[in-house]
Scaffold this motif. Structure first.
Motif: not given
Length: 104
Positions: A36-46, A52-58, A78-79
């Motif tokens: 839906x073109x909405x941000x997915x906050x907290x998504x994990x990117x490995x 290296x693991x980072x999380x998406x911001x809000x 992401x959950x």
């Protein structure tokens, strides 16, 4: 005097080495969104190659420091969404932001 000169040379050498090492790295900026073109906050990117693991911001944005010219595989999770593997991401080839779309 000789010891002071050696220390100065050693410090200059270390600074030159760290500068040249840093110059070979680039920042990869990306964003994780849903269908839906909405941000997915907290998504994990490995980054599979480096772990290296980072999380998406809000806003769904993330940044990774990667070695220029190398190719990487990014596993995005992401959950509530299906995991997505983005392969063959080459660091430093584009100034554009990488957009990753997750499906519910």
């Amino acid at each position: 005097m000789l010891i002071r000169n050696c220390r100065t040379l050693l410090m200059l050498g270390m600074m030159a080495f760290s500068t040249s090492s840093f110059a070979q790295n680039v920042v990869l900026n990306g964003k994780v969104i849903n269908t839906k073109n909405e941000a997915v906050p907290g998504a994990s990117v490995l980054v599979e190659e480096t772990k290296k693991l980072v999380s998406a911001n809000v806003e769904g944005a993330f940044s990774l420091v990667l070695e220029k010219g190398k190719k990487y595989s990014l596993l995005v999770t992401s959950t509530g969404y299906n995991s997505k593997l983005v392969a063959e991401v080459e660091a430093g080839q584009s100034a554009e932001e990488l957009t990753i779309v997750l499906e519910p």
